[in-house]
Each structure stands twice: as C-alpha cells, then as structure tokens.
Design an enzyme around this catalytic site. Sequence first.
Site, PDB file in Angstrom:
ATOM      1  CG  HIS A   1      30.458  22.657  30.720  1.00  0.00           C
ATOM      2  ND1 HIS A   1      31.595  23.392  30.460  1.00  0.00           N
ATOM      3  CD2 HIS A   1      30.548  21.551  29.924  1.00  0.00           C
ATOM      4  CE1 HIS A   1      32.326  22.769  29.541  1.00  0.00           C
ATOM      5  NE2 HIS A   1      31.714  21.643  29.211  1.00  0.00           N
ATOM      6  CD  GLU A   2      28.409  18.391  29.867  1.00  0.00           C
ATOM      7  OE1 GLU A   2      28.238  18.238  28.637  1.00  0.00           O
ATOM      8  OE2 GLU A   2      29.530  18.344  30.399  1.00  0.00           O
TER       9      GLU A   2
ATOM     10  CG  HIS B   1      28.623  21.144  25.135  1.00  0.00           C
ATOM     11  ND1 HIS B   1      29.746  21.522  24.436  1.00  0.00           N
ATOM     12  CD2 HIS B   1      29.074  20.604  26.295  1.00  0.00           C
ATOM     13  CE1 HIS B   1      30.832  21.228  25.135  1.00  0.00           C
ATOM     14  NE2 HIS B   1      30.446  20.675  26.278  1.00  0.00           N
TER      15      HIS B   1
ATOM     16  CD  GLU C   1      34.014  20.748  26.014  1.00  0.00           C
ATOM     17  OE1 GLU C   1      33.554  20.927  27.163  1.00  0.00           O
ATOM     18  OE2 GLU C   1      33.657  19.805  25.281  1.00  0.00           O
TER      19      GLU C   1
END
Length: 485
Positions: free
Chosen positions: A246-247, A250, A276
């Site tokens: 997920h990070e 970004h 997100e």
Amino acid sequence: MVDWAADASDHFAHKIEARKAKAAKGGKGGKQKPLPSPKEPKYEYAVFPWGINDPTTGKVKTVTKPWDNVASPLGWHSYITASNPWPQARFKGATVKGNTTTVASTVGNNVLAHEDWEGRNEFLDNWRPVSDDFSFVYEYGEPDGLAPKEYIDFVVTQLFYTCNAYHDLLYRLGFDEVSGNFQMYNFGKGGKGGDPVIANAQDGSGYNNANFMTPPDGQAPRMRMYVWDTATPYRDGDLEAGIVIHEYSHGLSTRLTGGPANSGCLGWGEAGGMGEGWGDAIATIIRQVEEHNPKGPDVFPMGAWAANQAKGIRNYVYATNSTLNPSTYKTLDKPGYWGVHAIGEVWAEYLFVLTTRLIEKYGFSKTLYPPEDTSKPNDYYTKTSGESVDSLGRPLPLIPKHGNTLSLQLIISAMKLQPCRPTFFDARDAIIQADEELTGGENQCIIWKAFAERGLGSDAAVVGQTPWGGGVRTDGYKVPEKACK
C-alpha cells in the site's frame, strides 16, 4: 520522540549496542588475521514469500535469487558506483569492482532497508544485517514472544525483500525508468536515477501506521513502517505485506499521475482518496495469489493482522457481496467519508469488483510476474512477443490472458492516462481507455458493468464538487449501449 530501545530488555539493548560498536571498529584489535577466501554468494532470504500477506496466511521460507533479471539486471545488491546519490556513505559489506558497488547487506539499486528506532531523518549509518555470503537467514521471533526489535535482522530482510519484489513486478507492468520508478541507476533507459526507496523498518516516529513520501523523479522517496501496539507482543507492520505494498503504491500512483516530475496531483479530494485506494486494491490483488478461493467469494480485510482485528482498519472488508461491503459512489457523501482513506476504500472496492469480474471471464493466474523471455510460449500472455505484431511487423502490446493479471495491468496503465487531480470519473474513463489501447476495447462491457454495479455508471453525477472535495453525488447504474454490443 518515542525511544524504541525502551521496549527491549536491558540485556538485548546492550547486545545491540555491542554489535554496532564491533561493526564500527571492524572487529577485535591486535594482529590482523589473513583475509579469508571470498565466499560464494548464496543470495538467500528467510522471508514470508511473495503473495503471503502476513504471518497468519503462510510460513517463513528461504528463497534464493528471487529477483527478475529484466527488472533488476544487477540483482538486488549492486549498483553503478557513480549513480549513488550519497557518495559519502560507507555501507558495511560494500565492495567495489570496476564501476560497480556490491553490498553484502540490505542495500542495492532499488532499495535501502534498515532500522530507524530513533525516528530520525538520517539513515546512511542505521543498522542493517550484513552477510558476507549473502545469506540473510534469521529467526522470526514473534511466535516465541519476542518484541519486534529483538528480531530486527529478520524484519529488515523482509522489508528489503518485499520492496524489491514489488519493484520488479511494477517494472514489468510499465513502471519503468522513463515512468519515474525508484532506482539509483537507470541503465541509460531514460528518467532520472538517484532515487531508490529509503525504507525505514520499525520507525520510531510513531505507532500503528505507515507512510510514504514521494518527491519528483530523481529524488529518493522515504517509506516509514511502524510497530503496532495492538497485541502482546507488539506486531511489526513490516511483516504485513499489504501495508508495505500500500505504501509503495503511493509512490507508483504519484509518479504516474501527471507525470514523474509532478508529485502534487493526488493530495486531496477524490484524487487523494484514490491515492489510498490504489494501494489497497493492488495489495489485495497480490495477496489473492495465495488466498484466492476458486469457489468464491473472496473476502479481504486491510491491515487485519497488524491491527489485531478481524475486519481490518477500513470501514468494510473488500468483497463483491453488497451486504459485506455496501459502498457506492453516493457513499462519499456520508459523514466520515471526507478523508482520503475513507474515499480510497470506496475506490478500492470498485477495483476489487472489476478484478473479480475479469477473473470470472478469464480465469486466475497463480503468478503475477510475466516470464522473463516473452518470445517463448507461456501461460501469461495471449501471444508471444514474436506473434504480437501488426501487419507491418511492428510490436503490439502483450495482453495478459488471466483476469487478475489483466486487471493489474489495466490499473497501472490507466494511471499514466488520467489527468492531474483526477476524479472517480476520470480514473474510470482512463481504465476504459487503457483497455482500448491494450485489447482494442474487448473488455469495455465488463468494465462498464463493474463500475455501474456500484453506482459509477454512465448516468452517475456530482454537483458542486471542487478539487478539494465536497459536492452532492447521485449513483448511476446505466451502461452505455455501445459498450456491450
């Protein structure tokens, strides 16, 4: 500032300090012993392998040379010396041969992974495991009741592995040098180098979270992964692959949306929310490799292991069942949905539904990685690279043949097509355009139906929206007639 060392026993804290001091001095003093013969590098890593989301869904295994040679031609531990943006660095375990530096630690062309217990910006001298024979095999201590910092070598190895594996996958799907990916050296293929991911394990600046800072191409991004105090012993977010992915996502969406030189396209409103949502959606597609239920339905929470709660950290789990996840476009008007994370989970639900519908039509691939040699027959693409040409012999895009691989390719390709500060409509239309460019529009009907299923059909509308958010939305369930002819 949190002092992470306080979580460990005095004995262990002293042990770590002694280890650091010994490493700094280069070992014991006295008469120098003859230099040992170089060891044959093993390039092995004890990790939760790719596709395993967290410690509840799989076991630690030792994997060997796991990199993709197309995406990482130098492997995961080497880089061209002159490309290092921190020439003052003296990485432990580094050797220089010709124009190449190889580091027998968790440092390489794509990622620098290390502990950051003090939560500082400095990172070059932070603790990293060093192995002369590149055998990064360490014990995972959580099952034995140990605090996360007591198995820091395992954790840093896992973070290094997950970030590199994701780099390689994204590279093969189009997040390459010219698109602004994260590498020290770009092999003369365009873009700006000098920007590997700085990956902080057990960052001491917070708990129960994670973040990723993405500057423009040519400047290194920073990932901060935290410990979670939601269980005893504490749990380490570095070990939940979905959070790491997920990070990192970004960085993917920020570099691709609006171009790699523009890092300000996904800051707020629907655009920030989708920043997100893409992370949740891709993390879910990746974990399906191990957890997909062919008899259906698939149901996935986000952050459940780290947070120590079955439903995870979002309002709803990701599922096509509207009782389990009732999200629609109109959901964004509800109280509590002004923030980017809440907006993002609605967008991720759209992408989860889309992926499921494509899997229903095209089936499921147990690997997301394309073959390194696409000229040979394979089960990943509909044609080989030699067969995928137009009437003049010019190469055409290779089309993934399974639903999950096709969905992932469309999601990433669409990021390059959408405008800066996209709305849900813009991002939906970019996926439709990506399919047109990739397949000639073969999946227009499926894509439109998937979005219309949750209220983002052709008659969906919003009144009074600004780039910062707001507006009143109306769900729409219509599909353009021409899409399904």
